[in-house]
Design an enzyme around this catalytic site. Sequence first.
Site, mmCIF file in Angstrom:
data_model
loop_
_atom_site.group_PDB
_atom_site.id
_atom_site.type_symbol
_atom_site.label_atom_id
_atom_site.label_comp_id
_atom_site.label_asym_id
_atom_site.label_seq_id
_atom_site.Cartn_x
_atom_site.Cartn_y
_atom_site.Cartn_z
ATOM 1 N N SER A 174 0.836 -1.206 0.000
ATOM 2 C CA SER A 174 0.000 0.000 0.000
ATOM 3 C C SER A 174 0.869 1.254 0.000
ATOM 4 C CB SER A 174 -0.939 0.007 1.211
ATOM 5 O OG SER A 174 -0.214 -0.186 2.414
ATOM 6 N N LYS A 177 4.307 -11.542 3.016
ATOM 7 C CA LYS A 177 2.864 -11.727 2.789
ATOM 8 C C LYS A 177 2.617 -11.807 1.288
ATOM 9 C CE LYS A 177 -0.373 -8.365 3.618
ATOM 10 N NZ LYS A 177 -0.930 -8.177 2.268
ATOM 11 N N GLU A 204 -9.535 -9.537 3.842
ATOM 12 C CA GLU A 204 -9.840 -8.127 3.543
ATOM 13 C C GLU A 204 -11.229 -7.972 2.930
ATOM 14 O OE1 GLU A 204 -6.737 -5.853 1.647
ATOM 15 O OE2 GLU A 204 -8.075 -4.161 1.248
HETATM 16 O O1 KIV Z 1 -0.552 -3.377 1.575
HETATM 17 C C1 KIV Z 1 -1.140 -3.315 2.666
HETATM 18 O O2 KIV Z 1 -1.039 -2.332 3.412
HETATM 19 C C2 KIV Z 1 -1.956 -4.459 3.066
HETATM 20 C C3 KIV Z 1 -2.824 -4.311 4.270
HETATM 21 C C4 KIV Z 1 -3.851 -3.290 4.058
HETATM 22 C C5 KIV Z 1 -3.380 -5.603 4.720
HETATM 23 O O3 KIV Z 1 -1.914 -5.466 2.435
#
Ligand code: KIV
Length: 265
Positions: A45, A113, A182
Amino acid sequence: MPKGIDDFIKMKLNGEKIAMITAYDFVQAGIAGEAGIDIVLVGDSLATTVQGKDNTISATLEEMIYHAKIVKNALKDVFTVCDMPFMSYQVNAEQALMNAGRILKESGVNAVKTEGGKVIAGTVKRLVENGIPVIGHIGLMPQFINVLGGYKVQGKIEPQIEKLVDDAKALEDAGAFMIVLEAMPEEAALSVQNNIKIPTIGIGAGRFTDGQVLVFYDAVGMLPQKPPKFVKKFTDSRSILIDGLKTYKEEVKSGVFPAEENIYK
Ligand code: KIV
């Protein structure tokens, strides 16, 4: 000692909720650390929040490693995770292993992740078997924005809920130690929750997940635009900062700053 994977499982078993927040730089990470946040995510993000892009697709591996490195500098004792950016793990498991390996080696974060369920389960397995802890991410997956046709709530109807459950099970079987859920109704999140043993972390997924994650700038009210429904602004730092800078400007112009105590003798 930073919390580890076992601690998160224990927290789930003890009913203690897990608090995760994103951070993209040294100062934010330090604040998250001082606040006692359980897990810090260097989210892709950053493409939207830090770089002002429309979505996360453009985030590169080099950018993620750069931000992960500076975040980790402030968080030696906090479990820190870095998002694998779009197309750094989708091509095949070998590409994913090379890139996840780079993220861990070069930045010092504790885990990566990835977005996607069944379709990347084989890749998740390969990473975990090679010592790279993985958090899964299903539901609204921002890297799939062009297929999903926008930032839409997922799991509203039964076949979608079944798919979410299948994806979560596949990630758990592959060795993921946690899953981000999400943008889904909390009933859908609960169905996932009831079918797996690893902790779930919700963002716009209601009350029943084992923890919550928010984007740092959303949580502290730093962005000018109205946040999505699932966000709570825990402080209004944008107005606080703007007021501070307005006072600074006035004091420079009026000569109040610098004052006696700001001058070297
Ligand atoms: O990229 C991000 O910040 C995320 C979160 C919002 C879970 O994947």
